[in-house]
Design an enzyme around this catalytic site. Structure first.
Site, mmCIF file in Angstrom:
data_model
loop_
_atom_site.group_PDB
_atom_site.id
_atom_site.type_symbol
_atom_site.label_atom_id
_atom_site.label_comp_id
_atom_site.label_asym_id
_atom_site.label_seq_id
_atom_site.Cartn_x
_atom_site.Cartn_y
_atom_site.Cartn_z
ATOM 1 N NE ARG A 120 -1.249 2.452 2.865
ATOM 2 C CZ ARG A 120 -0.701 3.549 3.357
ATOM 3 N NH1 ARG A 120 -0.621 4.631 2.617
ATOM 4 N NH2 ARG A 120 -0.180 3.563 4.567
ATOM 5 C CG HIS B 156 2.752 4.208 9.291
ATOM 6 N ND1 HIS B 156 2.423 3.153 8.459
ATOM 7 C CD2 HIS B 156 3.136 5.214 8.475
ATOM 8 C CE1 HIS B 156 2.586 3.530 7.193
ATOM 9 N NE2 HIS B 156 3.024 4.768 7.172
ATOM 10 C CG HIS C 68 7.039 7.540 6.368
ATOM 11 N ND1 HIS C 68 6.963 7.499 4.995
ATOM 12 C CD2 HIS C 68 5.884 7.017 6.810
ATOM 13 C CE1 HIS C 68 5.801 6.975 4.628
ATOM 14 N NE2 HIS C 68 5.120 6.678 5.713
ATOM 15 C CB CYS D 261 2.814 10.774 2.296
ATOM 16 S SG CYS D 261 1.199 11.551 2.508
ATOM 17 C CG ASN E 208 6.380 3.029 5.257
ATOM 18 O OD1 ASN E 208 5.666 3.345 6.178
ATOM 19 N ND2 ASN E 208 5.967 3.058 4.005
HETATM 20 ZN ZN ZN Z 1 3.131 5.991 5.515
#
Ligand code: ZN
Length: 310
Positions: free
Chosen positions: A12, A204, A206, A237, A246
């Site tokens: 994703r 999450h 990055h 993003c 990430n």
């Molecule tokens: Zn992300």
């Protein structure tokens, strides 16, 4: 028994950041390779409008074609009720609501303020309650917004209270543009865990400024056991300027395992999958382990002193 759970988000977060469209069957074969690495959870896709993210317009088809071993949870991102219906139809196990911590990021991302977006979640959560799909929340730019800077703790508490009213108690805290540091991570996580002890928070991260692994360790030290990462460090993003990928899954797994923290993921298989993604998308991958190898890969010591430079 693993100490932490790593959710693979490359299909994703990684794929959506690539300019070139990947054919569905190729995506399916990458995802199947990731499944073979032993992840308990994979974020397979996002049910956004096909025009918003053309790369993921084949979300349903991908979910239909990938392997589904028992014990593996499949997660998808959803922006609205339409997305939720598609996710239910595609039989994902979990959906993640997309939300920004700040109004500026939210307007760019979802064309409305944070709390306007949350009001829109209400019917989604109700609809999901009548389905087998579990709903989790998220807070993007949680550790810094590229437009507003620091996000006050009060803001996090306000947002989390709103989630609580809806019955959503599983929240992913996202450092979307890599503005976190270990001190910030601990401050935000501690404040939220103290105020909402019955919630489950995940991270999450990055690696925009090289801080992601330090941030993961900081999170682990204050009780976080769920982390997202992307094979080969693919990601970004589309709504955040200069956002990079990430944390690479191989970097996170290797780092944790070196520290004696079990991940339950097969690192060598992750590295193999990462190598093939790096080969295919050399400009979009970012991974220390692919450059340097594992710590355990020792080199043959040179027989004589070889002095290079001063
Ligand atoms: Zn992300």
């Amino acid at each position: 028994m693993a100490n932490v759970t790593i959710t693979e988000v490359c299909p994703r977060d990684g794929f959506q950041s690539l300019p070139e469209t990947i054919p569905t069957d190729e995506k399916v074969s990458y995802i199947n390779r990731m499944i073979d690495c032993g992840f308990k959870q994979i974020e397979v896709t996002s049910f956004v409008h096909p025009k918003a993210v053309p790369q993921l317009k084949d979300a349903s088809e991908v979910l239909e074609k990938i392997n589904r071993p028992s014990g593996l949870k499949l997660r998808a991102l959803i922006p609205n009720l339409k997305g939720l219906e598609r996710a239910i139809e595609a039989k994902v196990n979990k959906v993640k609501l997309m939300l920004s911590a700040t109004d500026s990021h939210s307007r760019h991302n979802a064309n409305r303020t944070t709390f306007e977006a949350m009001n829109g979640f209400e019917p989604l959560v109700q609809r999901a309650a009548d389905s087998p799909v579990h709903v989790g929340g998220s807070i993007s730019v949680a550790f810094g917004c590229p437009y507003e800077g620091e996000v006050p703790i009060e803001r996090h508490i306000e947002i989390t209270k709103r989630y609580e009213q809806m019955g959503v108690t599983n929240i992913s805290l996202a450092d979307t543009t890599g503005m976190a540091n270990p001190v910030k991570i601990k401050r935000v996580v501690n404040a939220l865990r103290e105020e909402f002890p019955h919630f489950h928070f995940s991270l999450h991260l990055h690696n925009t400024r090289g801080m992601a692994f330090a941030n993961a360790v900081a999170g682990y030290e204050v009780g976080i056991t769920d982390f997202d990462s992307a094979v080969a460090g693919l990601g970004g993003c589309p709504y955040a300027p200069n956002a990079s990928g990430n944390i690479a899954t191989e970097d996170l797994v290797h780092g944790f395992e070196e520290m004696g923290i079990e991940t339950g993921v097969d690192l060598d298989r992750v590295i193999d999958a990462a190598k093939s993604l790096q080969h295919r998308f050399p400009e979009h991958s970012d991974s220390f382990i692919l450059k340097a190898g594992k710590c355990s890969e020792l080199h043959i010591a040179p027989k004589e002193q070889v002095k290079i430079g001063d």
